[in-house]
Scaffold this active site. Structure first.
Site, PDB file in Angstrom:
ATOM      1  N   ASP A 273       0.816  -1.205   0.000  1.00  0.00           N
ATOM      2  CA  ASP A 273       0.000   0.000   0.000  1.00  0.00           C
ATOM      3  C   ASP A 273       0.859   1.270   0.000  1.00  0.00           C
ATOM      4  OD1 ASP A 273      -2.713   1.277   0.644  1.00  0.00           O
ATOM      5  OD2 ASP A 273      -1.512   2.019   2.301  1.00  0.00           O
ATOM      6  N   GLU A 349       1.259  -0.525  -5.040  1.00  0.00           N
ATOM      7  CA  GLU A 349       0.301   0.547  -5.323  1.00  0.00           C
ATOM      8  C   GLU A 349       1.083   1.844  -5.183  1.00  0.00           C
ATOM      9  OE1 GLU A 349      -3.262   3.228  -3.720  1.00  0.00           O
ATOM     10  OE2 GLU A 349      -1.634   2.494  -2.494  1.00  0.00           O
TER      11      GLU A 349
END
Ligand code: BGC
Length: 631
Positions: A273, A349
């Site tokens: 993330d 990401e």
């Protein structure tokens, strides 16, 4: 009986119980073994035969080597599972509640494993299920190695992984390395200046004001004052999500420990993330400069300056140091790969802001970096037609470094569903595109049935990103829209829970759009189109075949997929607002006819029925219609 016995001993021993014929066989084996005692190939003739035999063998080896590319084409041994499977994103809060609760849980997801099998998807990615105060719905972790009671237990997660593996489904977890929750014990100890933890986060002095003008993703200063320490800590997201300090080697080691903890429990990889933000520049005296391209939705310049996108983020995004960290995480995965020979997958990401940044990401230890260009294109232009889609696809394929693997995303938990941005009638067109392009597709739950956004009232809304903008504007920014409960059937609460309430409202489309209805229908519904395409995608031509554009215009986006030695396919989709009649028979298709393999099911008659041989000179497609044609 001795533990290690030679073959000869075993053959002899067996004669004890053998019948006539079998005894003969065994005795002849003995004879052969006895014969082996005489020198092998003593005569000239024999030597000549051996020599010629050797020559023939060398010839065969050379031929195989020369033919290797073709052989590789047939059985691509170097395609790991993450290149051959669809990744399906489960947002656990919204997938399935096993216990009548408002929020989904792990046992609920396990109970739906056959859904993934039905869809022909091979990888499930779970958004965070770790212990969390849920200020950012799980992306604020207070304990990386425990599961939040809301979702179940570590045992539940292990059971899920085991049962998924039994069905040949890989499991990847969200890994949230940039920040923790402010309830994490590391942060609590850091505030208290515990010698081990005092530098676990990014602390700086500030007089009355924060150290600089940096603004957080969710709005307002990225610095928060701690009275106890009389210092500011940096948070790229909420003030309840303090950023970790990776200049401290103990933090680096502890986060590697988190990866090992879950790898030991059988996970196949991680979606990392927000990795663009891992490091920020050391010298915080640098202020960011305004971003000249930003169009502010708010009324005053003071309000605008509090928004993340008002600024460039040269000092907090995509710093070169990030690479070292990610390479280190890859090395942890490699430790496990070396032990059992099984591929582990690392997916980033990241905010890809330019070609240079994109190129840079390909060089990190991440196997793949999410490519949001398709989603972005539809967002920017809801009428994104053939050429517009081509441009988005081209951005991923252009200058792809040697050996790099592309990927495509249309939806996730942070953005609106494209079926709502564009039109629900485009559901099959979008899925056809996603599943037939070259590269790994990621599907967000509900995409297979064409779920649409909800529009929660301000009182129902929970996402901090939207709430920041207040009652007048929250709907333009809230991520709640695409996080509504999965629509399983037409029972109350869409089969998501047996309880009376859900954490976000169920879409009022659920009696029409749900899994059960689409599966039971005799029509070719979106879920059936999806699973047919996901199956077709397992063919060589779609997995790794060449990609070439065919007819591309304001409406139509079409292309050919072809692997050497396998059938080629033409995919033609109308992304425009009007019908289009086109001739596909010229270059590079070079054929006048083809056989329909899949259609988007919204055709009114059987002109393009599956298995029908059709002329490629005049194909007529309405908006949202698409075909896969075998050439
Ligand atoms: C996740 C978001 C989350 C943020 C902070 C993101 O990129 O996708 O949902 O709010 O990271 O963890």
């Amino acid at each position: 009986m001795p533990r290690h016995r030679g073959t000869r001993d075993m053959i002899r021993e067996r004669t004890v119980t053998k019948t006539g014929d079998q005894k003969d066989t065994v005795q002849s084996s003995r004879r052969i073994m006895d014969e082996k005692k005489t020198p092998f190939c003593a005569t000239k003739k024999c030597l000549l035969i051996v020599f010629v035999g050797l020559l023939i063998a060398m010839g065969i080896v050379t031929a195989i080597t020369l033919l290797a590319p073709a052989v590789r084409g047939r059985f691509p041994p170097d395609l790991p599972w993450w290149k051959t499977s669809v990744i399906y994103q489960v947002y656990p809060r919204s997938f399935k509640a096993s216990n009548g609760g408002k929020v989904g849980d792990i046992k609920g997801i396990t109970s739906k494993l056959d859904h993934f099998v039905y869809l022909n998807v091979g990888v499930v990615w779970l958004s965070p299920v770790y212990e969390s105060p849920m200020k950012d719905f799980g992306y604020d972790i207070s304990n990386h190695t425990d599961v939040d009671p809301l979702f179940g237990t570590v045992q539940d997660l292990e059971d899920f992984i085991r049962q998924a593996h039994a069905k040949d489904i890989k499991v990847i977890l969200d890994f949230v390395p940039n920040h923790t929750s402010d309830r994490h014990r590391w942060f609590q100890r850091s505030i208290d200046m515990d010698p081990k933890y005092k530098d676990y986060y990014v602390w700086r002095n500030g007089s009355n004001d924060p150290p600089n003008n940096w603004v957080s993703v969710f709005g307002d200063s990225a610095w928060n004052y701690s009275k106890t320490r009389d210092q500011y800590y940096y948070h790229n997201y909420l003030s309840a999500q303090p950023d970790l300090n990776y200049r401290n080697p103990d933090v680096v080691e502890d986060m590697k420990g988190v990866l090992r903890f879950w790898l030991e429990r059988g996970v196949d990889g991680f979606r990392m993330d927000a990795v663009s933000f891992l490091f920020e520049t050391k010298n915080v005296s640098h202020n960011e400069q305004p971003n000249p391209n930003f169009k502010c939705p708010l009324n005053t310049s003071t309000e605008c300056k509090k928004l993340f996108h008002y600024w460039r983020h040269n000092y907090t995004m995509n710093l070169p140091d990030n690479k070292i960290l990610i390479d280190g995480w890859r090395a942890v995965l490699d430790e496990f790969e070396r032990k059992d020979g099984k591929t582990r997958f690392l997916l980033a990401e990241a905010r890809v802001t330019s070609q240079a940044v994109r190129d840079w990401w390909f060089k990190t230890g991440s196997d793949m970096t999410f490519n949001f260009e398709l989603a972005r294109a539809v967002y920017k232009n809801k009428h994104c037609g053939g050429t517009c889609i081509r441009d988005a696809v081209e951005k991923e394929y252009k200058d792809l470094p040697e050996g790099a693997w592309p990927n495509f995303v249309l939806n996730n938990h942070d953005i609106r569903r494209v079926t709502s941005v564009r039109d629900r009638n485009f559901v099959n067109a979008f899925n056809m595109l996603l599943l037939t392009l070259w590269g790994t597709p990621t599907t967000y739950y509900g995409e297979e049935i064409g779920m649409v956004d909800i529009a929660p009232t301000f009182a129902q809304s929970v996402d901090p990103k939207g709430l920041y903008y207040g009652e007048d504007l929250y709907l333009n920014f809230t991520r709640d829209k695409s996080r509504s409960p999965m629509q399983w059937d037409d029972s109350s609460m869409a089969g998501f829970t047996t309880g009376p309430a859900t954490w976000l409202p169920v879409s009022d489309t659920y009696t029409d759009i749900n899994v059960q209805k689409q599966k039971n229908s005799t029509d070719m519904t979106p879920i059936k189109v999806y699973r047919t395409l996901a199956k077709l995608r397992q063919q060589e031509s779609f997995l790794y075949g060449k990609f070439s554009y065919a007819v591309v215009n304001n409406n139509i986006f079409s292309y050919i997929r072809k692997a050497k030695g396998f059938s080629s396919y033409l995919v033609a989709i109308n992304f425009g607002d009007v019908s289009s009649v086109d001739d596909y028979s010229g270059e590079p298709v070079s054929s006048e006819v083809g056989t329909v393999v899949v259609n988007t099911a919204n055709f009114k008659d059987d002109t393009y029925a599956v298995k029908k041989v059709i002329s490629l000179k005049h194909i007529s497609l309405k908006p949202g219609e698409g075909l896969v044609i075998k050439l």
